[in-house]
Design an enzyme around this catalytic site. Sequence first.
Site, PDB file in Angstrom:
ATOM      1  CG  HIS A  24       1.762  13.029 -20.781  1.00 26.09           C
ATOM      2  ND1 HIS A  24       1.900  13.547 -19.509  1.00 26.09           N
ATOM      3  CD2 HIS A  24       1.097  13.988 -21.503  1.00 26.09           C
ATOM      4  CE1 HIS A  24       1.338  14.743 -19.452  1.00 26.09           C
ATOM      5  NE2 HIS A  24       0.852  15.027 -20.649  1.00 26.09           N
ATOM      6  CB  CYS A  27      -0.552  18.222 -18.954  1.00 20.68           C
ATOM      7  SG  CYS A  27      -1.649  17.869 -20.331  1.00 20.68           S
ATOM      8  N   GLY A  49      -3.244  21.347 -21.255  1.00 22.01           N
ATOM      9  CA  GLY A  49      -4.483  21.478 -21.988  1.00 22.01           C
ATOM     10  C   GLY A  49      -5.328  22.627 -21.472  1.00 22.01           C
ATOM     11  CB  CYS A  77       2.348  22.242 -23.149  1.00 24.08           C
ATOM     12  SG  CYS A  77       2.264  20.529 -23.693  1.00 24.08           S
TER      13      CYS A  77
END
Length: 431
Positions: free
Chosen positions: A384, A89, A416, A414
Amino acid sequence: MAEPVYVVDGARTPFLKARNRPGPLSASDLALQAGRALLLRQPFAPTELDEVILGCASPSPDEVNIGRVAALRMGCGKKVPGWTVMRNCASGMQALDSAIANIRGARSQLVLAGGVDALSRAPILYSEKMVLWFASLSSAKSAGAKAAAFLKLNPAAALSPIIGIMKGLTDPMVGLLMGQTAENVAYRFGITRREMDEYAARSHQRVLAAQKEGRFAGEITSLFDSEGKLYESDDGVREDSTPENLAKLKPFFDRKYGNVTAGNSSQVTDGAAWLVLASAAAVDKYRLPVLGRILDSEWAGLDPAQMGLGPVHAATPLLRRHDLALEDIDAWEINEAFAAQVLGCLRAWADDEYCRTELGLERALGKLDEMKLNVDGGAIALGHPVGASGARIVLHLLNVLKRSGGKRGVAAICIGGGLGGAMLVAAGRGQ
């Protein structure tokens, strides 16, 4: 403190929601159109860039080094290196950080960096059994052997493809979808379904207000598809996303006990974002305007099963390194992977036990003023596109500071796999 790196300008595409079919533009098409529009308004030629760095979590098989593909398609020339980075991300933020390292190391002076993903075009895969069947069929030599191999075809295997994006959004270490990790965060901090839906509705309301007031106009460049259709704005935001309507949706990741739904999660989306980064010498050489500065960055690791708390683990040491408190920051962008995840970050900072046991602090860091957080909405309403989001939040944060007169901002995300990333930025050129 290390020498700041200047952000000269930036642009992104509209974020286009995936609608259960391949979107109108490939990832390199998205990167090309946003990057070309950005470079056309610069006082330097694309060939004068020192490098192009592009974050992408899911490049297509024919564009694996999509950073090089995009650089060539944008007219940067054969001599400008183009390369690709991937940190799930935060791939777009990693591209910025890689550019910062090279500028501070005097290897580059002028860099185009950003991120992209066309998640609507994530591949549909064959199962392993189906792949083995193809292998047996192709290795059969005689007509009889081919017929025998063909008769071993299992229709269930053939008609049960694997959705690539679901594999990509599942953590291989803990076996959890990203939404299931958000459920873990919600359970840990007692975040209710109502709180999630209220936060999600607010994201939509803030994006709608920002669109109405033209706050995205300076950073969005229009797109055209192969048929000439125009895309001018983010298309995932909904006026009917109220807490009452969102409450009607069923949990998606934990259908029996969960509270995380498609409505209080970020949208699967296609999009690209670029920033032009420069050293002080390049700013002076080309007489470049300055949108702001990236002062510092931080990366952190944590339990993959609670990956949504990554912004807390990355932003906290960043603040402490600069002797800053939460209230010293004028604007925050925390990527909205899930409403539960953002709310969990706010709860973690305000929790004495969490700050002591997980962050090594004496007490809670404090309460973040939500009026400073994602003031124009976030990924729940905008979407996103995994590779692009880290670059988008940095670009928009700088625009918020410019508009509001703020001095400092933090962009955090954040990631993954149990990671967090954060960047400390400042408005203008400074001293």
